[in-house]
Design an enzyme around this catalytic site. Sequence first.
Site, PDB file in Angstrom:
ATOM      1  N   ASP A  43       7.779 -23.400  21.349  1.00  0.00           N
ATOM      2  CA  ASP A  43       7.739 -22.479  20.687  1.00  0.00           C
ATOM      3  C   ASP A  43       7.358 -21.175  21.389  1.00  0.00           C
ATOM      4  O   ASP A  43       6.203 -21.019  21.920  1.00  0.00           O
ATOM      5  CB  ASP A  43       7.554 -21.939  19.350  1.00  0.00           C
ATOM      6  CG  ASP A  43       7.697 -21.642  18.259  1.00  0.00           C
ATOM      7  OD1 ASP A  43       8.377 -20.104  18.703  1.00  0.00           O
ATOM      8  OD2 ASP A  43       7.209 -21.022  16.659  1.00  0.00           O
ATOM      9  N   PHE A  44       6.948 -19.961  20.803  1.00  0.00           N
ATOM     10  CA  PHE A  44       6.715 -18.446  21.385  1.00  0.00           C
ATOM     11  C   PHE A  44       5.349 -18.392  20.391  1.00  0.00           C
ATOM     12  O   PHE A  44       4.460 -18.311  20.567  1.00  0.00           O
ATOM     13  CB  PHE A  44       7.559 -17.527  21.636  1.00  0.00           C
ATOM     14  CG  PHE A  44       6.695 -16.275  22.488  1.00  0.00           C
ATOM     15  CD1 PHE A  44       6.557 -16.744  23.380  1.00  0.00           C
ATOM     16  CD2 PHE A  44       5.882 -14.951  21.114  1.00  0.00           C
ATOM     17  CE1 PHE A  44       6.097 -15.644  23.965  1.00  0.00           C
ATOM     18  CE2 PHE A  44       5.669 -14.463  22.346  1.00  0.00           C
ATOM     19  CZ  PHE A  44       5.511 -14.416  23.670  1.00  0.00           C
ATOM     20  N   ASP A  45       6.133 -17.988  19.327  1.00  0.00           N
ATOM     21  CA  ASP A  45       4.688 -16.971  18.654  1.00  0.00           C
ATOM     22  C   ASP A  45       3.807 -18.414  17.839  1.00  0.00           C
ATOM     23  O   ASP A  45       3.956 -19.288  17.382  1.00  0.00           O
ATOM     24  CB  ASP A  45       5.337 -16.256  17.370  1.00  0.00           C
ATOM     25  CG  ASP A  45       5.963 -15.133  17.627  1.00  0.00           C
ATOM     26  OD1 ASP A  45       5.784 -14.012  18.130  1.00  0.00           O
ATOM     27  OD2 ASP A  45       7.941 -14.879  18.320  1.00  0.00           O
ATOM     28  N   ASP A  49       4.697 -24.239  15.374  1.00  0.00           N
ATOM     29  CA  ASP A  49       3.643 -24.535  14.323  1.00  0.00           C
ATOM     30  C   ASP A  49       3.999 -23.342  13.129  1.00  0.00           C
ATOM     31  O   ASP A  49       3.165 -23.548  12.443  1.00  0.00           O
ATOM     32  CB  ASP A  49       2.628 -22.741  14.488  1.00  0.00           C
ATOM     33  CG  ASP A  49       3.680 -21.488  15.007  1.00  0.00           C
ATOM     34  OD1 ASP A  49       4.721 -21.798  14.943  1.00  0.00           O
ATOM     35  OD2 ASP A  49       3.389 -21.263  14.044  1.00  0.00           O
TER      36      ASP A  49
END
Length: 272
Positions: free
Chosen positions: A27-29, A208
């Site tokens: 994932d990014f964020d 997350d």
Amino acid sequence: MNPHTPEGAEGLAAIRKSPGDALLAFDFDGVLAPIVDDPAAARAHPQAAPALARVAPLVGAVVIITGRPAAVAVEYGGFEGVDGLIVLGQYGLERWESGRLTVPEPPPGVAEVRAKLPRVLEAAGAPPGVFIEDKGHALAVHTRRAAEPEVALGRLRSLLVALAERHGLIVEPGRLVLELRPPGMDKGIALRAIVAERGARSVLYAGDDLGDLPAFDAVEALRAEGIPGVKVCSGSTEVTAVAERADLIVDGPAGVVEFLCSLADSLEASVS
């Protein structure tokens, strides 16, 4: 950094044994970039791009799967120069690879919700600090800046679900955010599709937030089909459901970078 579950240990061992058959997805964020109050201010950890660039030549594929538009993730991450990186944006609806971006037209329901959403929030008495993030194929309502963000989220949830359903969209919950987006695509579907496309024989996914749980489901399903996998949680005190299902918990984006560097060390040592 070793997984605390037998299944995770088996997955990481498979990646280390045959890295050319491995697919690593992130994932990014919250995973490669710290969570911030303003999504437009998010930027990847300064060592995230170098760490990905170091690992990418050593494994079969490195993929970012994000709810953000793919081009935004590339820009905010500084990933333009990471050879071999694939970025799947909007939960897999968009794809960036080797500098080329593929973006389909959004369904009409997105435009209809875009026009109505500000009025719905105003009529609902959304408190100061609630704001809309327009992602093109989706619209996210954030409450992180509100004085009581959890209260604001609870007050708006049913109204946003009703609005989404009227226009053929679904609501995806996240960290103090509700995202209205088209159905039929999530991070699990995107992960399974790219694993099949690349013929990966082992997989890792790092997430997350609640939107990452479908990708964890996909890792577990792939394990049942004989493809070892690792579920990594970029630690958060806000979302415990991800940590509870992870094989390995690291300390936020800095921990993800540390894990990538450690993995690169072991892979480089095995071929030297």
